[in-house]
Each structure stands twice: as C-alpha cells, then as structure tokens.
Write a protein that holds these residues in place. Structure first.
Motif, PDB file in Angstrom:
ATOM      1  N   ILE A 126       0.720  -1.163   0.277  1.00 53.49           N
ATOM      2  CA  ILE A 126      -0.003  -0.040  -0.100  1.00 53.49           C
ATOM      3  C   ILE A 126       0.855   1.074  -0.118  1.00 53.49           C
ATOM      4  O   ILE A 126       0.790   2.122  -0.629  1.00 53.49           O
ATOM      5  CB  ILE A 126      -0.886  -0.162   1.280  1.00 53.49           C
ATOM      6  N   TRP A 127       1.957   1.235   0.751  1.00 51.75           N
ATOM      7  CA  TRP A 127       2.718   2.507   1.112  1.00 51.75           C
ATOM      8  C   TRP A 127       3.576   2.651  -0.318  1.00 51.75           C
ATOM      9  O   TRP A 127       3.642   3.926  -0.839  1.00 51.75           O
ATOM     10  CB  TRP A 127       3.867   1.971   2.068  1.00 51.75           C
ATOM     11  N   GLY A 128       3.808   1.755  -1.193  1.00 56.43           N
ATOM     12  CA  GLY A 128       4.325   1.945  -2.457  1.00 56.43           C
ATOM     13  C   GLY A 128       3.477   1.924  -3.550  1.00 56.43           C
ATOM     14  O   GLY A 128       3.986   2.083  -4.781  1.00 56.43           O
ATOM     15  N   SER A 129       2.191   1.863  -3.257  1.00 58.83           N
ATOM     16  CA  SER A 129       1.279   1.945  -4.386  1.00 58.83           C
ATOM     17  C   SER A 129       1.325   3.378  -5.274  1.00 58.83           C
ATOM     18  O   SER A 129       1.406   4.493  -4.537  1.00 58.83           O
ATOM     19  CB  SER A 129      -0.118   1.578  -4.054  1.00 58.83           C
ATOM     20  N   PRO A 130       0.979   3.319  -6.477  1.00 57.94           N
ATOM     21  CA  PRO A 130       1.020   4.805  -7.244  1.00 57.94           C
ATOM     22  C   PRO A 130      -0.216   5.453  -6.564  1.00 57.94           C
ATOM     23  O   PRO A 130      -0.429   6.713  -7.223  1.00 57.94           O
ATOM     24  CB  PRO A 130       0.910   4.553  -8.595  1.00 57.94           C
ATOM     25  N   TYR A 131      -1.153   4.694  -6.127  1.00 57.87           N
ATOM     26  CA  TYR A 131      -2.435   5.535  -5.815  1.00 57.87           C
ATOM     27  C   TYR A 131      -2.552   5.961  -4.290  1.00 57.87           C
ATOM     28  O   TYR A 131      -3.224   6.590  -3.881  1.00 57.87           O
ATOM     29  CB  TYR A 131      -3.591   4.384  -5.763  1.00 57.87           C
ATOM     30  N   ALA A 132      -1.339   5.706  -3.698  1.00 57.82           N
ATOM     31  CA  ALA A 132      -1.043   6.350  -2.230  1.00 57.82           C
ATOM     32  C   ALA A 132      -0.326   7.594  -2.435  1.00 57.82           C
ATOM     33  O   ALA A 132       0.813   7.697  -3.082  1.00 57.82           O
ATOM     34  CB  ALA A 132      -0.293   5.433  -1.534  1.00 57.82           C
ATOM     35  N   ILE A 133      -0.909   8.465  -1.971  1.00 58.56           N
ATOM     36  CA  ILE A 133      -0.536   9.961  -2.204  1.00 58.56           C
ATOM     37  C   ILE A 133       0.385  10.726  -1.042  1.00 58.56           C
ATOM     38  O   ILE A 133       0.045  10.448   0.022  1.00 58.56           O
ATOM     39  CB  ILE A 133      -1.411  10.859  -2.618  1.00 58.56           C
ATOM     40  N   GLY A 134       1.576  11.202  -1.418  1.00 61.14           N
ATOM     41  CA  GLY A 134       2.333  11.840  -0.641  1.00 61.14           C
ATOM     42  C   GLY A 134       3.835  10.970  -0.612  1.00 61.14           C
ATOM     43  O   GLY A 134       4.018  10.321  -1.353  1.00 61.14           O
ATOM     44  N   ASP A 135       4.571  11.991   0.132  1.00 65.24           N
ATOM     45  CA  ASP A 135       5.944  11.560   0.220  1.00 65.24           C
ATOM     46  C   ASP A 135       6.504  11.252   1.501  1.00 65.24           C
ATOM     47  O   ASP A 135       6.772  10.046   1.752  1.00 65.24           O
ATOM     48  CB  ASP A 135       6.934  12.858   0.029  1.00 65.24           C
ATOM     49  N   THR A 136       6.369  12.088   2.563  1.00 63.23           N
ATOM     50  CA  THR A 136       6.750  11.583   4.241  1.00 63.23           C
ATOM     51  C   THR A 136       5.537  10.732   4.650  1.00 63.23           C
ATOM     52  O   THR A 136       6.063   9.958   5.537  1.00 63.23           O
ATOM     53  CB  THR A 136       7.102  12.827   4.685  1.00 63.23           C
ATOM     54  N   GLY A 137       4.374  10.908   4.145  1.00 62.29           N
ATOM     55  CA  GLY A 137       3.310  10.352   4.680  1.00 62.29           C
ATOM     56  C   GLY A 137       2.430   9.983   3.304  1.00 62.29           C
ATOM     57  O   GLY A 137       2.515  10.666   2.506  1.00 62.29           O
ATOM     58  N   LYS A 138       1.411   8.879   3.566  1.00 63.66           N
ATOM     59  CA  LYS A 138       0.779   8.583   2.431  1.00 63.66           C
ATOM     60  C   LYS A 138      -0.665   8.612   2.790  1.00 63.66           C
ATOM     61  O   LYS A 138      -0.936   8.215   3.927  1.00 63.66           O
ATOM     62  CB  LYS A 138       1.196   7.301   2.037  1.00 63.66           C
ATOM     63  N   TYR A 139      -1.660   8.693   1.960  1.00 66.63           N
ATOM     64  CA  TYR A 139      -3.275   8.385   2.050  1.00 66.63           C
ATOM     65  C   TYR A 139      -3.687   7.789   0.763  1.00 66.63           C
ATOM     66  O   TYR A 139      -3.273   8.155  -0.255  1.00 66.63           O
ATOM     67  CB  TYR A 139      -3.721   9.674   2.618  1.00 66.63           C
ATOM     68  N   ILE A 140      -4.468   7.023   1.011  1.00 66.57           N
ATOM     69  CA  ILE A 140      -5.027   6.339   0.047  1.00 66.57           C
ATOM     70  C   ILE A 140      -6.583   6.183   0.244  1.00 66.57           C
ATOM     71  O   ILE A 140      -6.756   5.852   1.300  1.00 66.57           O
ATOM     72  CB  ILE A 140      -4.282   4.823  -0.484  1.00 66.57           C
ATOM     73  N   SER A 141      -7.462   5.932  -0.697  1.00 69.95           N
ATOM     74  CA  SER A 141      -8.789   5.871  -0.662  1.00 69.95           C
ATOM     75  C   SER A 141      -8.971   4.190   0.052  1.00 69.95           C
ATOM     76  O   SER A 141      -8.126   3.302  -0.314  1.00 69.95           O
ATOM     77  CB  SER A 141      -9.580   5.814  -1.737  1.00 69.95           C
TER      78      SER A 141
END
Length: 338
Positions: free
Chosen positions: A307-322
């Motif tokens: 999930i962290w590496g998914s292109p649909y996870a948005i962000g750099d130092t932190g990520k958010y994904i639907s």
C-alpha cells in the motif's frame, strides 16, 4: 399490465425499440443509461431529469447530451421524482430509474432492490400521461455546462452516503467488512505516516487548545491526531490513522475527521500547518474501538508495504489512499484512481 423486477428491463427495451418518438421523465440516471439509449439511435428522444438533487450521475447526462445523436433535448426539473417513459402506443410508469436511483446506486449495486411498474396502453390514459409530460417539459429548464459542473459535487456527496446491500451480523468494523465495490466513491481514507509530529507542532496545538478551553493540555495522550504540514489531506472525510514504524510495525490510533486547520512557525522561522481532527467512534455505522483498531492493524500489516508503495497512495513523507483502493490491494482486485 403489471411489471415486476424480472421483466422491467425487457419492458423498457421494448418501449425504446418501438416506432415513433420517445419522451422520458426519469428523475435519476446512472452508469449504463447511456449505453441503453445508444442502442436505439433511430428514434428521437426527449429527456427530463433531476440533476440538482445529487441523485443523477452528471457524467452520464454529459455523455448523453454530447454523444447520442437521437437525443433531441435533455432538460432538468429540480423537483422531479417521477419515472415515466412514453412511447407511441404505450407508457411505463414505475419505481425504477435508469441504472441509478435516489439512493445513488449504480450497476451491480442495484441487485437485490425490488422494482415494480405498470405499462399503460389505453388511449385515454396515454393522453393524460402526455399532457402531464407537456406540463413537466414546460416547467423544466435547459442544462448548461455550468449545471453539469455544479452537480458533480452533489453527486459525489450523495454517492458517498449510499446504503449497502451487505448484511452485517456483527457490530464492529474490520478491514474487510465491505468489498472494494461497496467502498467505492466513499470519503474514507487510510492515512499512513512514519514520523511523529514536531515539538513545535505539539506546542502550537497546546496553545490553541488552551486559548479555546482556557485549560492546559500537558499529556501527549490528551492530544488528538494532528497532521503536520499535510494540508492536502481530504476534508470532510474519515481518516483511519496508521503509524508505520521504521522496523515495520504498525498501529492504528482510530478514525478521525478534520475539523480545523491552523498555521504556526517552526524554530527556523518557516511556516507550519496543522490539520486538527476529532475522533469518530464508527465507520459505516459500525463500531471502531480499541479492539477493532488492534485487529485492523494486524490485518493490514501484511499489505502495508504494498500500500505504501502503491502509485495510488498520495504523498511523500506520509501517504493517504482511498479505502476502496487499499481494499483492492488487500483483495488483489484491479486498482483505480478515486
């Protein structure tokens, strides 16, 4: 003639394929309606829909207006709730919208919902139905590109609040309580971060709370999640808070909704930003307490790196994904951007 759910689509197709002009006053439209109409391009069609209440997918109306040559005109009527289809020698009056309904269901989501209607062929009744349609047409208005744009946000909001056909036997929320399809378009995100907030951010929040409540906040445990320098986090959405440690461990701190934002200064003088949140006790109407949080984190852990590496996870130092896209990773379903 009475029409039940099993015969409804066939009856609509039969009416649309018949000779002569067609007049449709159907409140709510969703995916599939454009394909249905395009099959019968040899017949002139007029349409009245309800675009402004949020129950109609504006992309479908946009496609119908632009790409189907037999559509003579599409108009909108704000208080329309009827579902009436008029052909040359018959009309259908019923409960079904075209592929979507006031609950904002689309496609396969409509399965399990019972519809019913009545087909009218009596000339005297057809005359009355046609007169009613003329009144609705005269009361309706044309649809502009601005109207389509304005309806997009309303559709998104209503779509996110649609009911689900899933029957829940328990009272708590788990990672796979719902399918990716059921979570599609809902404003629920998984927020993943690997660093705690800075001391300056914590102090800024303490000062904010002190000014708000006239009380001092001294313990870290009393401070709700504060997302630092992350203004792009979705607003008016539920955020499932996940801390992803440097050694691979994860913990879930609950589900939160942004309620306020504020600016502060870092020690170096640069500007900082805080998203301040409230804690929610439920997701999709199901309990999400300490026990559910621990279970959620445990179930998510095998998938966290993907999930962290998914292109649909948005962000750099932190990520958010639907949540829907995260579930697609967990269940090995194709991803899509939401």
């Amino acid at each position: 003639m009475f029409i039940d759910s099993n015969k409804y689509e066939a009856a609509v197709r039969e009416l649309l394929s018949g000779k002569g002009k067609k007049y449709l006053a159907v409140a709510f439209w969703g995916k599939g309606a454009e394909a249905l109409l395009s099959e019968y391009f040899n017949h002139e069609v007029k349409i009245i829909c309800n675009l402004t209440s949020g129950g109609t997918n504006p992309e479908v109306i946009k496609h119908i207006r632009k790409n189907i040559p037999n559509i003579h005109d599409v108009r909108q009527l704000d208080n329309l709730h009827a579902k009436v289809l008029i052909g040359e020698d018959s009309a259908i009056i019923g409960s079904a919208n075209l592929s979507s309904n006031g609950l904002c269901l689309e496609g396969s989501e409509l399965q399990g919902w019972e519809e019913a209607g009545y087909r009218v062929s009596d000339p005297e009744q057809l005359k009355k139905i046609s007169e009613w349609y003329s009144r609705m047409w005269n009361a309706s208005s044309s649809i502009s590109n601005e109207d389509i744009e304005a309806s997009r946000q309303k559709w998104k909001q209503r779509r996110g609040l649609r009911p689900t056909n899933t029957t829940q036997t328990g009272r708590s929320f788990s990672l796979t309580s719902f399918s990716p399809k059921e979570m599609e378009d809902r404003e629920i995100y998984i927020v993943i971060y690997r660093e705690d907030i800075s001391d300056e951010a914590r102090l800024a929040y303490q000062n904010y709370e002190r000014n708000l409540t006239k009380k001092s906040t001294l313990q870290k445990s009393n401070i709700p999640p504060i997302y630092e320098d992350w203004p792009q986090l979705p607003k008016s959405a539920q955020l499932i808070d996940i801390f992803y440690g440097k050694r691979g461990g994860i913990s879930c701190h609950g589900v939160y909704t942004r309620i306020h934002e504020m600016k502060f200064k870092h020690k170096d003088g640069s500007k900082g930003h805080l998203c301040i949140c409230r804690k929610d006790l439920q997701i999709m109407g199901l309990s999400f307490n300490t026990t559910e949080m621990a279970s959620f984190a445990k179930a998510l852990k095998p998938h966290i790196e993907t999930i962290w590496g998914s292109p649909y996870a948005i962000g750099d130092t932190g990520k958010y994904i639907s949540y829907a896209n995260a579930l697609r990773i967990v269940t090995n379903n194709p991803l899509q951007v939401r």
